[in-house]
Design an enzyme around this catalytic site. Structure first.
Site, PDB file in Angstrom:
ATOM      1  N   HIS A 136      55.593  -1.241  -3.305  1.00  0.00           N
ATOM      2  CA  HIS A 136      55.647   0.208  -3.150  1.00  0.00           C
ATOM      3  C   HIS A 136      54.483   0.715  -2.295  1.00  0.00           C
ATOM      4  O   HIS A 136      53.448   0.056  -2.172  1.00  0.00           O
ATOM      5  CB  HIS A 136      55.641   0.877  -4.524  1.00  0.00           C
ATOM      6  CG  HIS A 136      56.964   0.762  -5.242  1.00  0.00           C
ATOM      7  ND1 HIS A 136      57.195   1.297  -6.489  1.00  0.00           N
ATOM      8  CD2 HIS A 136      58.134   0.168  -4.851  1.00  0.00           C
ATOM      9  CE1 HIS A 136      58.454   1.042  -6.836  1.00  0.00           C
ATOM     10  NE2 HIS A 136      59.037   0.349  -5.877  1.00  0.00           N
ATOM     11  N   GLU A 187      52.325   2.974  -2.817  1.00  0.00           N
ATOM     12  CA  GLU A 187      51.059   3.184  -3.533  1.00  0.00           C
ATOM     13  C   GLU A 187      50.263   1.887  -3.592  1.00  0.00           C
ATOM     14  O   GLU A 187      49.048   1.863  -3.378  1.00  0.00           O
ATOM     15  CB  GLU A 187      51.334   3.661  -4.965  1.00  0.00           C
ATOM     16  CG  GLU A 187      52.064   5.005  -5.044  1.00  0.00           C
ATOM     17  CD  GLU A 187      53.577   4.861  -5.134  1.00  0.00           C
ATOM     18  OE1 GLU A 187      54.152   3.992  -4.438  1.00  0.00           O
ATOM     19  OE2 GLU A 187      54.193   5.625  -5.897  1.00  0.00           O
ATOM     20  N   CYS A 215      53.280   1.544 -10.412  1.00  0.00           N
ATOM     21  CA  CYS A 215      52.268   2.133  -9.531  1.00  0.00           C
ATOM     22  C   CYS A 215      51.274   2.960 -10.335  1.00  0.00           C
ATOM     23  O   CYS A 215      50.084   3.016  -9.982  1.00  0.00           O
ATOM     24  CB  CYS A 215      52.925   2.963  -8.442  1.00  0.00           C
ATOM     25  SG  CYS A 215      53.799   1.927  -7.251  1.00  0.00           S
ATOM     26  N   CYS A 226      56.092   5.369  -9.756  1.00  0.00           N
ATOM     27  CA  CYS A 226      56.750   4.702 -10.880  1.00  0.00           C
ATOM     28  C   CYS A 226      55.698   4.180 -11.867  1.00  0.00           C
ATOM     29  O   CYS A 226      54.490   4.264 -11.610  1.00  0.00           O
ATOM     30  CB  CYS A 226      57.622   3.554 -10.370  1.00  0.00           C
ATOM     31  SG  CYS A 226      56.683   2.128  -9.810  1.00  0.00           S
TER      32      CYS A 226
HETATM   33 ZN   LIG Z   1      55.997   2.301  -7.669  1.00  0.00          ZN
END
Ligand SMILES: [Zn+2]
Length: 195
Positions: free
Chosen positions: A93, A95, A122, A119
């Protein structure tokens, strides 16, 4: 004496500074969206931008396959006969990439600007990295288990998260048109897809 400290008045120069410049949150969110355009994910392009307390960018990332893993060989689909054949077990992801790409010793006390609400995975990274605040634009997965767990973790860790939007209005003057032409279209498309 006071007048001597204002050189513009002394010179008769009445030129004023621009008024339609981007505010900091808008600027950092636009940087996050620009970096999302590097993503090869066909269904979701997310960017993240980490900013320190001096408003300096210290990390940028977008979602993509891990370094050294051929993104022509790994799956990009959202559904398949097996989860192993979807993108989910493989993709990093935005992040995570923004934190790993940091150009400072650490990101403690920094703020993360991210297109989509983070999420739970993250959220764990954000907490452990010592980030102090999250600013996001879209929360379209708000009711999923991952986002619910994420909010629970962030709240317990005392990390505030807030929504911001970026303005896509044309600048008043052509010279001030940062969000112009293709850039504005591009941002409008990705924002529309996220919301
Ligand atoms: Zn994430």
């Amino acid at each position: 004496m006071a007048e001597q400290q204002q050189p513009d008045l002394l010179n008769g120069n009445t030129t004023k500074k621009r008024e339609d410049y981007l505010e900091w949150p808008e600027y950092f969110m636009a940087v996050a969206f620009l970096s999302a355009q590097r993503s090869k994910d066909p269904s979701s392009q997310v960017g993240a931008c980490i900013v320190n307390q001096e408003n300096k960018i210290v990390g940028i990332g977008y979602n993509g396959m891990p370094n050294g893993c051929d993104d022509d060989l790994l799956p990009w689909s959202r559904s398949a006969d097996s989860r192993l054949n979807t993108k989910y077990p493989y993709v990093c992801h935005a992040e995570l990439n923004a934190i790993m790409n940091k150009n400072s010793a650490d990101v403690k006390g920094c703020t993360m600007y991210v297109a989509l609400f983070p999420c739970n995975e993250c959220a764990k990274l954000i907490i452990q990295a010592g980030l102090k605040e999250i600013v996001y634009l879209s929360d379209k997965y708000h009711d999923t288990l991952e986002m619910t767990a994420s909010r629970r973790l962030l709240s317990m860790a005392g990390i505030p998260y807030s929504f911001t939007r970026i303005s896509l209005k044309p600048a008043k003057e052509p010279s001030g048109a940062f969000l112009c032409g293709r850039m504005r279209e591009c941002l409008a498309t990705c924002i529309a897809e996220l919301l």
